[in-house]
Design a protein around this motif. Structure first.
Motif, PDB file in Angstrom:
ATOM      1  N   VAL A  21       0.839  -1.207   0.000  1.00  0.00           N
ATOM      2  CA  VAL A  21       0.000   0.000   0.000  1.00  0.00           C
ATOM      3  C   VAL A  21       0.871   1.252   0.000  1.00  0.00           C
ATOM      4  O   VAL A  21       0.797   2.078  -0.919  1.00  0.00           O
ATOM      5  CB  VAL A  21      -0.986  -0.002   1.187  1.00  0.00           C
ATOM      6  CG1 VAL A  21      -1.787   1.286   1.220  1.00  0.00           C
ATOM      7  CG2 VAL A  21      -1.911  -1.213   1.117  1.00  0.00           C
ATOM      8  N   LEU A  22       1.687   1.422   1.038  1.00  0.00           N
ATOM      9  CA  LEU A  22       2.530   2.614   1.138  1.00  0.00           C
ATOM     10  C   LEU A  22       3.844   2.467   0.375  1.00  0.00           C
ATOM     11  O   LEU A  22       4.486   3.455   0.043  1.00  0.00           O
ATOM     12  CB  LEU A  22       2.822   2.930   2.609  1.00  0.00           C
ATOM     13  CG  LEU A  22       1.605   3.261   3.459  1.00  0.00           C
ATOM     14  CD1 LEU A  22       2.014   3.468   4.910  1.00  0.00           C
ATOM     15  CD2 LEU A  22       0.864   4.460   2.922  1.00  0.00           C
ATOM     16  N   ARG A  23       4.237   1.232   0.136  1.00  0.00           N
ATOM     17  CA  ARG A  23       5.465   0.906  -0.610  1.00  0.00           C
ATOM     18  C   ARG A  23       6.724   1.540  -0.011  1.00  0.00           C
ATOM     19  O   ARG A  23       7.601   1.988  -0.726  1.00  0.00           O
ATOM     20  CB  ARG A  23       5.319   1.279  -2.075  1.00  0.00           C
ATOM     21  CG  ARG A  23       4.240   0.495  -2.754  1.00  0.00           C
ATOM     22  CD  ARG A  23       4.128   0.846  -4.194  1.00  0.00           C
ATOM     23  NE  ARG A  23       3.039   0.056  -4.774  1.00  0.00           N
ATOM     24  CZ  ARG A  23       2.541   0.280  -5.951  1.00  0.00           C
ATOM     25  NH1 ARG A  23       3.018   1.232  -6.709  1.00  0.00           N
ATOM     26  NH2 ARG A  23       1.559  -0.467  -6.394  1.00  0.00           N
ATOM     27  N   THR A  24       6.772   1.575   1.302  1.00  0.00           N
ATOM     28  CA  THR A  24       7.961   2.099   1.971  1.00  0.00           C
ATOM     29  C   THR A  24       9.032   1.016   2.113  1.00  0.00           C
ATOM     30  O   THR A  24      10.198   1.345   2.271  1.00  0.00           O
ATOM     31  CB  THR A  24       7.612   2.653   3.361  1.00  0.00           C
ATOM     32  OG1 THR A  24       6.942   1.642   4.114  1.00  0.00           O
ATOM     33  CG2 THR A  24       6.737   3.882   3.259  1.00  0.00           C
ATOM     34  N   ARG A  25       8.627  -0.235   2.119  1.00  0.00           N
ATOM     35  CA  ARG A  25       9.535  -1.393   2.191  1.00  0.00           C
ATOM     36  C   ARG A  25      10.483  -1.325   3.385  1.00  0.00           C
ATOM     37  O   ARG A  25      11.641  -1.693   3.287  1.00  0.00           O
ATOM     38  CB  ARG A  25      10.297  -1.558   0.877  1.00  0.00           C
ATOM     39  CG  ARG A  25       9.392  -1.792  -0.302  1.00  0.00           C
ATOM     40  CD  ARG A  25      10.114  -1.866  -1.640  1.00  0.00           C
ATOM     41  NE  ARG A  25      11.358  -2.613  -1.622  1.00  0.00           N
ATOM     42  CZ  ARG A  25      11.473  -3.936  -1.786  1.00  0.00           C
ATOM     43  NH1 ARG A  25      10.389  -4.659  -1.974  1.00  0.00           N
ATOM     44  NH2 ARG A  25      12.661  -4.513  -1.769  1.00  0.00           N
ATOM     45  N   THR A  84       5.638  -1.212  12.968  1.00  0.00           N
ATOM     46  CA  THR A  84       5.761  -1.204  11.509  1.00  0.00           C
ATOM     47  C   THR A  84       4.775  -0.238  10.869  1.00  0.00           C
ATOM     48  O   THR A  84       5.143   0.547   9.987  1.00  0.00           O
ATOM     49  CB  THR A  84       5.566  -2.621  10.948  1.00  0.00           C
ATOM     50  OG1 THR A  84       6.528  -3.488  11.560  1.00  0.00           O
ATOM     51  CG2 THR A  84       5.736  -2.656   9.445  1.00  0.00           C
ATOM     52  N   LEU A  85       3.518  -0.280  11.301  1.00  0.00           N
ATOM     53  CA  LEU A  85       2.523   0.644  10.743  1.00  0.00           C
ATOM     54  C   LEU A  85       2.858   2.098  11.045  1.00  0.00           C
ATOM     55  O   LEU A  85       2.706   2.972  10.194  1.00  0.00           O
ATOM     56  CB  LEU A  85       1.124   0.312  11.273  1.00  0.00           C
ATOM     57  CG  LEU A  85       0.481  -0.931  10.695  1.00  0.00           C
ATOM     58  CD1 LEU A  85      -0.819  -1.247  11.436  1.00  0.00           C
ATOM     59  CD2 LEU A  85       0.210  -0.756   9.208  1.00  0.00           C
ATOM     60  N   ALA A  92       6.040   7.337   4.743  1.00  0.00           N
ATOM     61  CA  ALA A  92       5.223   7.716   3.582  1.00  0.00           C
ATOM     62  C   ALA A  92       4.876   9.204   3.618  1.00  0.00           C
ATOM     63  O   ALA A  92       4.936   9.885   2.589  1.00  0.00           O
ATOM     64  CB  ALA A  92       3.955   6.870   3.532  1.00  0.00           C
ATOM     65  N   VAL A  93       4.527   9.717   4.785  1.00  0.00           N
ATOM     66  CA  VAL A  93       4.208  11.143   4.908  1.00  0.00           C
ATOM     67  C   VAL A  93       5.447  11.980   4.613  1.00  0.00           C
ATOM     68  O   VAL A  93       5.377  12.985   3.886  1.00  0.00           O
ATOM     69  CB  VAL A  93       3.638  11.458   6.315  1.00  0.00           C
ATOM     70  CG1 VAL A  93       3.599  12.953   6.570  1.00  0.00           C
ATOM     71  CG2 VAL A  93       2.263  10.848   6.464  1.00  0.00           C
ATOM     72  N   ASN A  94       6.585  11.582   5.149  1.00  0.00           N
ATOM     73  CA  ASN A  94       7.824  12.324   4.884  1.00  0.00           C
ATOM     74  C   ASN A  94       8.209  12.262   3.413  1.00  0.00           C
ATOM     75  O   ASN A  94       8.691  13.248   2.859  1.00  0.00           O
ATOM     76  CB  ASN A  94       8.962  11.791   5.753  1.00  0.00           C
ATOM     77  CG  ASN A  94       8.855  12.267   7.178  1.00  0.00           C
ATOM     78  OD1 ASN A  94       8.292  13.325   7.443  1.00  0.00           O
ATOM     79  ND2 ASN A  94       9.377  11.493   8.097  1.00  0.00           N
TER      80      ASN A  94
END
Length: 115
Positions: A21-25, A84-85, A92-94
Motif C-alpha cells: 500500500v505505502l510501498r515504503t519497504r 511497523t505501521l 510515507a508522509v515524509n
C-alpha cells in the motif's frame, strides 16, 4: 476470534501496508531491524512488568501459551504490527512532503495574519 488470530492478522496487515500500500519497504531494510531490536527490549521489559504483576492477564484459551518475560508471544506480534505501521506511515508522509518540496510547493501550513 482469538487473541492469537488477531495478532497474526495484525502482522499480515502491517506487512501488506508497508510493502504494497505505502510501498515504503521498511521491513526489507537492515536499519528497521536494528531499531526494532531496541523497541523489542523495552516492550519485553514493560510486558514483563505488566503481566508479571498481574496488571494485565490473558485467557489461556485465547493465546498459544508460550510466554517471553511473562507476556504471551502474541504481544510481540502486536508490537511488531504497531511499530511497523507507525514507521511506514511516517516514512510515507515524509516522502510525500519531500516530493512536494522538491517540486517547489511549501507543505507547511502558514498562519494567516489578521492585521
Amino acid at each position: 476470534m482469538t487473541y492469537s488470530v488477531l495478532a497474526v492478522a495484525a502482522v499480515v496487515a502491517a506487512l501488506i501496508v508497508d510493502l504494497a500500500v505505502l510501498r515504503t519497504r521498511l521491513v526489507t531494510r537492515r536499519i528497521f531491524w536494528a531499531t526494532y531490536a531496541i523497541v523489542v527490549v523495552f516492550q519485553l521489559v514493560m510486558n514483563g512488568v505488566l503481566t508479571g504483576l498481574d496488571v494485565v492477564t490473558y485467557d489461556p484459551a485465547a493465546i498459544w501459551g508460550p510466554r517471553i518475560a511473562y507476556a504471551p508471544v502474541e504481544d510481540l506480534l502486536f508490537g511488531f504490527a504497531l511499530v511497523t505501521l507507525t514507521l511506514a506511515s511516517w516514512a510515507a508522509v515524509n516522502r510525500r512532503a519531500n516530493t512536494a518540496s522538491r517540486r517547489g510547493r511549501d507543505t507547511r501550513t502558514r498562519r494567516s495574519s489578521t492585521r
